[in-house]
Design an enzyme around this catalytic site. Structure first.
Site, short mmCIF file in Angstrom:
data_model
loop_
_atom_site.label_atom_id
_atom_site.label_comp_id
_atom_site.label_asym_id
_atom_site.label_seq_id
_atom_site.Cartn_x
_atom_site.Cartn_y
_atom_site.Cartn_z
N SER A 29 0.82 -1.22 0.00
CA SER A 29 0.00 0.00 0.00
C SER A 29 0.85 1.26 0.00
O SER A 29 0.34 2.37 0.01
CB SER A 29 -0.93 0.01 1.21
OG SER A 29 -0.17 -0.16 2.40
N HIS A 162 -40.94 22.99 -9.34
CA HIS A 162 -40.96 22.25 -10.62
C HIS A 162 -40.22 23.03 -11.72
O HIS A 162 -40.50 22.84 -12.90
CB HIS A 162 -42.39 21.96 -11.07
CG HIS A 162 -43.28 21.41 -9.99
ND1 HIS A 162 -43.46 20.06 -9.77
CD2 HIS A 162 -43.99 22.04 -9.02
CE1 HIS A 162 -44.27 19.88 -8.75
NE2 HIS A 162 -44.60 21.07 -8.26
N LYS A 289 -19.09 30.74 -27.47
CA LYS A 289 -19.35 30.03 -26.21
C LYS A 289 -18.51 30.52 -25.04
O LYS A 289 -17.34 30.85 -25.17
CB LYS A 289 -19.07 28.53 -26.39
CG LYS A 289 -20.03 27.86 -27.33
CD LYS A 289 -21.31 27.48 -26.63
CE LYS A 289 -21.03 26.42 -25.62
NZ LYS A 289 -21.91 25.29 -25.70
N1 ARG Z 1 -1.12 -1.28 5.41
C1 ARG Z 1 -2.01 -1.83 6.37
C2 ARG Z 1 -3.37 -1.14 6.26
O1 ARG Z 1 -3.44 -0.13 5.69
C3 ARG Z 1 -1.48 -1.64 7.75
C4 ARG Z 1 -1.98 -2.64 8.71
C5 ARG Z 1 -1.53 -3.98 8.34
N2 ARG Z 1 -1.81 -4.94 9.36
C6 ARG Z 1 -1.69 -6.22 9.13
N3 ARG Z 1 -1.98 -7.00 10.11
N4 ARG Z 1 -1.35 -6.69 7.96
O2 ARG Z 1 -4.37 -1.61 6.77
#
Ligand code: ARG
Length: 465
Positions: A29, A162, A289
């Protein structure tokens, strides 16, 4: 990836095989949660400070953790930090960098903590800061609306039901309707902030921790009103993000309504207002326009924010306690909802004070639609005609007006009298647009005096924020 690589991750001890390269990318992430770095560092400093107070870390360990984290924060600020997808998320990237920088003490930071309570804390800290910015911007927009309403308290325009001309209203009154919608949005936002302002730190993975932590202290350090009350709930629920998105969806829905009206009013058919060129764009093919792009885009962006609300509701639905990886999916919708709200509020707050009303056009439009028909019916009722009969009489007068191209106020007294009821010379007082609006002089009515009253109440309200 070799076995050595796998054991170099933070959980390497348990694993005998490297994570599949695609799985690594799929589960990471960091590309989007690195946005939380400042809040992650703030949370870690609070945690380390508390660990020292309760005797889990030495003074020197705490000091070197804080120093290391501060340096990492600076490196990230300056774009000098190497993010690694192999380290999955913002939390593990920073923790690894810390250990690389300060050694053993860095490895102790995660004592009595889990990424589960860490991320729940970070997202709250982030959202709380954003809510404060959004609250200010919403207030700036409302301020602009109130100022415009004050200037336009006497301006007459058609009021619609309306989208057909119904009764004359004042433009100031119309604007103060927007103000009311946004006031409720503001209170929803503040309510959301108050409810989410509790600290999950200490919940650890799900059940709490065996270390002698002081949750009150971390909560206080981070400006939370108190620690969360149940560890399972703390790491699991994202209702605060749902609540924010629900605020955002309602706000954008309101802004989309105001946008729609601005778009209509700038069209040559309505021609009620002018939007300065800087809020509009032209067409590449049609030279005449001038398009109201800003309100159109705000109207369009309502769709994506509504989508984020549904995404988060669906993300949370049926999740068993406690933390599940599903929750990693909370961030992108939340971040985008925040960005969208900030941009739309900024656009609106800049645009509203720049609106140039065309007062004469509005007034003429109100005159064209028989907007004072109800006033004539009320006049007849005051003089003894039952309302249903009055309705019928005025209906006939309007029919005559349509045929002859005359507004009620433009008919002669004998013309008006031919439809029945008792009508005298004083009828023209109620048939004028000014007479019609100023007669609706009660709390919440459209009379200019009531608009001025609403404006002064609003000004006190805004000054009190
Ligand atoms: N990147 C994870 C999230 O946004 C952090 C928490 C991850 N926890 C885990 N037990 N894998 O949720």
């Amino acid at each position: 990836m070799s076995q050595n690589d796998s054991t170099s991750t933070l959980w390497g001890g348990r694993f005998s095989e490297a994570t599949d390269a695609f799985v690594q990318r799929f589960t990471a992430s960091v590309d989007f949660d690195k946005r939380l770095y400042n809040h992650d560092i703030t949370g870690s400093i609070a945690h380390a400070t508390m660990l020292e107070r309760v005797g889990v870390l030495s003074h020197d360990e705490k000091e070197s953790i804080i120093q290391g984290l501060t340096e990492i924060g600076r490196q990230i600020d300056e774009g000098q930090f190497q993010w690694s997808v192999a380290l999955e998320d913002v939390h593990m990237n920073i923790e690894s960098a810390l250990t690389a920088k300060i050694g053993i003490a860095g490895k102790k930071l995660h004592t009595g903590r889990s990424r589960n309570d860490q991320v729940a804390t970070d997202v709250r800290l982030y959202l709380r800061d954003e809510i404060d910015v959004i609250a200010k911007e919403l207030t700036r927009l409302q301020q602009g609306i109130v100022d415009l309403a004050q200037r336009e308290a006497d301006t007459i325009m058609p009021g619609f039901t309306h989208l057909q001309t119904a009764q004359p209203v004042t433009f100031g009154h119309h604007l103060m309707a927007w103000y009311e919608m946004l006031s409720r949005d503001y209170s929803r936002l503040i309510d959301c902030r108050r409810r989410m302002n509790q600290c999950p730190l200490g919940a650890a993975a799900l059940a709490g921790t065996t270390y002698p932590i002081d949750r009150e202290q971390t909560a206080h350090h981070l400006g939370f009103s108190q620690p969360t009350r149940n560890s399972l709930d703390s790491v699991s629920d994202r209702d605060f993000a749902i609540e924010f998105c629900s605020f955002a969806a309602i706000l954008l829905t309101h802004l989309s309504r105001a946008s729609e009206e601005l778009i209509l009013w700038t069209s040559s058919q309505f021609n009620f207002i002018n939007l300065p060129d800087r809020f509009c764009t032209g067409s590449s093919i049609m030279p005449q326009k001038k398009n109201p792009d800003v309100p159109e885009l705000v109207r369009g962006k309502t769709g994506r924010v509504n989508g984020h609300l549904i995404a988060l509701l669906t993300l949370m639905k049926s999740q068993p306690l406690a933390y599940n990886k599903d929750n990693q999916e909370d961030k992108e919708p939340l971040f985008d909802a925040v960005d969208t709200v900030r941009d739309c509020l900024r656009a609106f707050a800049d645009m509203i004070p720049a609106i140039e009303p065309k007062r004469e056009v509005m007034r003429e439009a109100a005159k064209r639609g028989f907007a004072t028909a109800t006033d004539l019916a009320d006049y007849l009722v005051r003089r003894g005609t039952p309302f249903r009969d009055a309705h019928e009489i005025v209906g006939k007068a309007v029919g005559y007006g349509v045929k002859t191209g005359k507004d009620l106020s433009e008919m002669s007294l004998p013309e008006l009298q031919q439809f029945g009821g008792s009508i005298e010379e004083d009828v023209f007082k109620v048939l004028t647009l000014e007479g019609s609006v100023s007669a609706r002089n009660h709390i919440g009515g459209t009379a200019p005096d009531q608009v001025r009253r609403a404006v002064s109440v609003a000004k006190l309200e805004l000054a009190d924020r």
